[in-house]
Scaffold this active site. Structure first.
Site, short mmCIF file in Angstrom:
data_model
loop_
_atom_site.label_atom_id
_atom_site.label_comp_id
_atom_site.label_asym_id
_atom_site.label_seq_id
_atom_site.Cartn_x
_atom_site.Cartn_y
_atom_site.Cartn_z
CG ASP A 114 -2.11 0.93 1.06
OD1 ASP A 114 -2.36 1.36 -0.08
OD2 ASP A 114 -2.77 1.24 2.07
CG ASP A 130 -8.53 3.96 -0.12
OD1 ASP A 130 -8.26 2.73 -0.14
OD2 ASP A 130 -7.86 4.79 0.52
CD GLU A 158 -0.38 5.32 -4.22
OE1 GLU A 158 -0.04 5.60 -3.06
OE2 GLU A 158 -0.93 4.28 -4.56
#
Ligand code: NAG
Ligand code: NAG
Length: 986
Positions: A490, A663, A493
């Site tokens: 996770d 999400d 980015e």
């Protein structure tokens, strides 16, 4: 995992609405000590170029280039391109001289490369994507030049400046043409334009929450961003690839005319031709789709275009994967079982309760996941000793594994940097990384320190040779404590909750709470419900609404303080300086969801070991951590296929990992968007895809969760995941959801052999797993935008209900009447007319599923886990086509080895009242065959023979045309696929 709170206000989405109600974090229950202020995540006020009325259109002021010194060779040509006039220097410094290289690389691939002529490592003003990071497709070694006959024809001219076209030879159709535009090539801005036909059909260009067909008025910004699935903005992944499909009407003489409408006339004949285009460029970029053309703008790098000739989607996708980005990873069998997750599972005891409750309700559960809750103060590779202790975890996991179940924990991308003045804060993962010098730096050489969940953090630098060994070792060490079965990556980015190196000089402040309130904390109670909740649950909705408005008025004052008075915004606009790039604020402003490139991400000026700035490789962090994790899992399990689900991806990530949709929220429209998102990832070569079923942000409800649990059962990756403090949404929470889930799981689990076989074909040949109707029925223009129903593999069509309150759904049955569709449940052929929108009854708990005539589907009686399922008897569903034929295949192996010791390929062929089964390979499966169900059997006496021997358990129903053969176990004792056999009926 949570990226942004209160994300449902898309319509009023603005740069300033991103960090709501943060003043209250000082009263959070976590710890009353220093918190990085939310303001630390504020960037410069920018106006995206595409919205800026003052923006200069480079096409009107830039000179373009002139080609010279053109040299042809056996495989293409090379040329020099020189600036055709005075430099325009609009969004960077014009590059005076470029090299053009055109290469026919294989029978289906054409490469067109335009790069600065003089780039060397020391020239930091231009970064060209490294072949170590993203391999560059090269000419196939066995390719024999066939330039004249190639279906893709390149041509160029200097009229009036350099332009090029790519034409499909077989149709004469122009696929790409820069005619009418100039090439603009600056150190921080590259623009190239192609005209496109009216009402073109383009797909891909991810990652976005958008319909499957991108439309003719859309800007696809590509810049990896940690943000909760806003519609039409750049989100986690970077996928610079598109599929372009063109429909032609074919007249009786075979003449083809491009059609520009998706209305299909059933009396006319159509054909489609698709090609793929991949831009191998990792810079921030955006692609402007306009009614007549496509404009590609990047913040650097080269024009490294690859065209794939197709002419069908399956061929494009195969060629893209085999020839450019790599084939997708083969998954372990267990990964196709059901996964349960949430943010907010508090401890092992609660996790165990969840596992047991699934069992109690007899809902199959294969894998239980934990979000960041398990970590010690949100630090990677650590366990909270009070809640998720290693000793208790080992007991839990050994029982879980003994039950044939699995465990996957989250691992974040950033690494906590401990307080140097507090010895008890020491963190070995950091120390070992620091000793190996594997973290990103600031331009001055100091460590780059951002902030993520654990407080101040550093970030792995995947350009350092030591980083993957360090990461692998941390995984190996942690595995000794916690026996995980896969890893969930996770925040890749890569996300950082502040702009710049905000921790520099501040590390002793030791923030332990993120700079925003967590769901459930004061000011951030989760009040949101799915659309229609006020209708289906009116009493509850009324009290929620009262509570939420009183909370809102309490926080309104706080918000008012945050909102500055409205004056004319003073946007930062930068202009180029010759020879010097402005990486933090490039002159061209992409329409980044976060505004400033440094907001909520590691800043563009963070520096890698090889001197490369983050600006040039930002979109690759998520890709590289997947590689590192893949290597790490190989170190932990040397012979097993790594199972990884990652958030940020790049072209080629599929060879290491799957992806989840990020999400989303518990809203009906997000359930719909999961289909185009999945289909887009099919095009990107990442077939292992699924979304947070029942929705992540906000509360779910029984109706939405029921529909969604059924829909996701037909996605490759099937996981329910929920945000912290939202109401529970495991499928056992509501009786109706339990029932709906079991119904859908029953189908999924009986089809696991089919799904596994599809994945093997994806992994070995580049076949597509989840398929759009347009890809399977390419000659029907009306399907160009069909993304509310889909196929799983070639043979199974799903038509889900996507609307609240609906008890039926409109679906189309492509290919009819030539193609026959059978209802999964009733086993009878559907009667539908070509192009007809059929109303299908679909009360809550029912998901319409159809089998395509012509398919043989291998099934296995579902067990509680995939391990149990694999011990159950086999079945076959033979769905005959209009000619009474069908075929299919089955692939088997041990379900986990990277290189299985033995494999088995079974081929099924049915025709003329007989089903022949042949196999090749040595993998042994001893399960007997229980039944064969043949659909669409015309006139049959019910007399059935297996290898000439009469079978007693056969029944034929002349009305439904179903022939059911049961009781085959004795005849197939020792294994259904031990040797070839023939089943005949008359
Ligand atoms: C194109 O999109 C823009 C931005 O969303 C919108 O304002 C405009 O009206 C659209 N144009 C057309 C022709 O639909
Ligand atoms: C692209 O098309 C738009 C209209 O769709 C037009 O305004 C623009 O000038 C075109 N650009 C080029 C470079 O032809």
């Amino acid at each position: 995992m949570l990226a942004q709170i209160n994300m449902y206000l898309f319509a009023v989405w603005t740069a300033v609405s991103q960090w709501p109600i943060n003043l209250l974090s000082s009263t959070s229950p976590f710890r009353e000590i220093f918190t990085v202020p939310a303001s630390a995540d504020n960037g410069a006020l920018l106006i995206p170029n595409i919205q800026d009325p003052q923006a200069v259109d480079v096409q009107t002021v830039c000179p373009g280039y002139t080609a010279s010194n053109v040299q042809t060779n056996d495989y293409g040509l090379s040329a020099s391109l020189t600036l055709a006039g005075k430099a325009c220097d609009v969004y960077g410094t014009d590059v005076e001289s470029l090299s053009l290289n055109v290469e026919y690389q294989s029978a289906e691939r054409l490469s067109i490369n335009i790069s600065p002529s003089n780039v060397d490592a020391s020239n930091s003003s231009h970064y060209i994507l490294s072949e170590q990071l993203v391999p560059r497709p090269s000419r196939d070694s066995d390719y024999k030049s066939d330039i004249k006959d190639h279906d893709l024809q390149f041509s160029w001219s200097n009229d009036p400046t350099f332009l090029f076209t790519v034409t499909r030879k077989s149709t004469g159709d122009v696929l790409y043409s820069s005619k009418g535009s100039v090439l603009v090539y600056e150190d921080q801005f590259v623009e190239f334009v192609s005209s496109l036909p009216e009402n073109y059909n383009l797909y891909g260009l991810g990652e976005h929450i958008h319909g499957l067909r991108l439309g003719n008025n859309y800007t696809a910004t590509i810049y990896a961003a940690d943000t909760g699935d806003p519609i039409d903005y750049n989100i986690y992944g970077s996928q610079p690839f598109y599929l372009d499909t063109r429909y032609f009407e074919v007249d009786s003489d075979g003449k083809k005319t491009l059609v520009t409408s998706t209305a299909t006339d059933p009396c006319k004949k159509y054909e489609s031709y698709s090609h793929g285009t991949y831009l191998r460029n990792a810079h921030g970029q955006e692609v402007l789709l306009r009614p007549e053309n496509i404009t590609w703008r990047t913040l650097g790098g080269s024009i490294d275009l690859f065209f794939f000739d197709g002419p069908s989607q399956p061929e494009v996708t195969k060629a893209y994967q085999t020839g450019a980005i790599g084939l997708p990873a083969m998954q372990q069998y267990f990964t196709f079982g059901y996964h349960q997750c949430r943010w907010g599972y508090k401890n092992w005891t609660q996790l165990n309760e969840v596992v047991e409750t699934f069992k109690k309700f007899d809902i199959p559960l294969e894998t239980i996941w934990t979000d960041i809750d398990y970590m010690s103060q949100y630090r990677d590779f650590s366990n909270d000793e009070n809640t998720f202790s290693v000793s208790e975890g080992q007991k839990f996991l050994s029982q879980l594994h003994a039950n044939g179940q699995h465990y996957v924990p989250i691992v974040d991308s950033a690494i906590y940097i401990p307080n140097p003045s507090n010895a008890s804060d020491a963190y070995g993962v950091y120390t070992r990384g620091n000793d190996s010098n594997v973290f990103l730096s600031n331009p001055d050489g100091s460590q780059y320190i951002g902030a993520v969940w654990p407080g101040y953090t550093v970030f792995p630098d995947w350009h350092s040779d030591e980083s993957v060994p360090w990461w692998s070792n941390e995984m190996v060490q942690w595995y000794k404590d916690i026996q995980f079965d896969g890893i969930w990556i996770d925040m890749s980015e890569v996300s950082s909750f502040c702009v710049g190196s905000c921790g520099s000089g501040n590390v002793t402040l030791n923030p332990v709470h993120p700079p925003f309130s967590l769901p459930g904390e004061p000011g951030n109670i989760v009040y949101d419900y799915p659309e229609g909740f006020n209708i289906t649950n009116s009493t509850e909705a009324a009290s929620v609404s009262a509570a939420s408005s009183s909370a809102a008025s309490a926080t309104a004052t706080a918000t008012a303080i945050l909102t500055s008075s409205s004056t004319t915004p003073d946007y930062l606009r930068t202009t180029p300086t010759p020879g010097v790039r402005n990486v933090n604020h490039p002159p061209y402003v992409i329409n980044n969801v976060q505004g400033d490139l440094a907001v909520h991400a590691v800043s563009p000026n963070a520096t890698h070991h090889d001197g490369v700035e983050e600006y040039d490789v930002h979109n690759l962090f998520g890709h590289q951590i997947l590689n590192a994790t893949y290597q790490g899992l190989l170190a932990v399990f040397p012979t097993k296929r790594p199972f990884i689900i990652g958030r940020s991806t790049f072209a080629g990530s599929g060879k290491w990992a799957g992806h989840w949709g990020g999400d989303n929220a518990s809203k009906w429209f997000y359930m719909y968007f999961s289909i185009p998102q999945a289909l887009s990832f099919s095009l990107f070569g990442i077939p292992m895809f699924g979304v947070d079923t029942c929705g992540f942000n906000g509360n779910s409800d029984a109706e939405l969760c029921s529909r969604w649990m059924q829909l996701s059962a037909f996605f490759p990756f099937y996981r329910n995941h929920n945000v912290l403090s939202a109401i529970s949404q495991e499928p056992y929470v509501w009786a109706s959801v339990t029932a709906a889930t079991k119904t859908a799981m029953q189908i999924r689990y009986s089809l696991l052999p089919y799904l596994y076989t599809l994945f093997h074909a994806a992994h070995t040949r580049g076949d597509t797993v989840m398929r759009a109707l347009a890809w399977e029925f390419p000659n029907d223009p009306s399907l160009a935008n069909a993304d509310r129903q889909f196929l799983l593999g070639p043979s199974l069509m799903v038509v889900p209900v996507l609307e609240q309150g609906a008890a039926s759904v409109n679906g189309v049955f492509p290919g009819v009447p030539t193609t026959v569709w059978y209802d999964w449940y009733g086993q009878t052929a559907v009667s539908a007319k070509a192009g007809e929108n059929v109303t299908i009854e679909a009360p809550l708990g029912h998901i319409p599923v159809y089998i395509r005539g012509g398919a043989v589907l291998p099934t296995q009686a579902p067990g509680y886990t995939t391990t149990e399922s694999r011990k159950n008897p086999w079945g076959l569903v033979v769905a005959l086509d209009a000619q009474g034929s069908a075929e299919g295949s089955l692939y088997l192996d041990d379900g986990e080895s990277i290189t299985p010791e033995s494999t088995l390929d079974v081929e099924f062929r049915a025709a003329k009242g007989s089903l022949k089964v042949q196999m090749e390979g040595k993998f042994e499966d001893t399960n007997a065959l229980a039944n064969v169900t043949v659909l669409g059997v015309e006139g049959c006496s019910g007399s059935v023979k297996l290898n000439g021997q009469a079978v007693t358990g056969a029944k034929y129903d002349g009305e439904s045309k179903v022939l059911s053969v049961t009781g085959l176990e004795d005849l197939t004792k020792g294994g259904a696929w031990k040797g070839g056999w023939e089943l005949s009926w008359s």
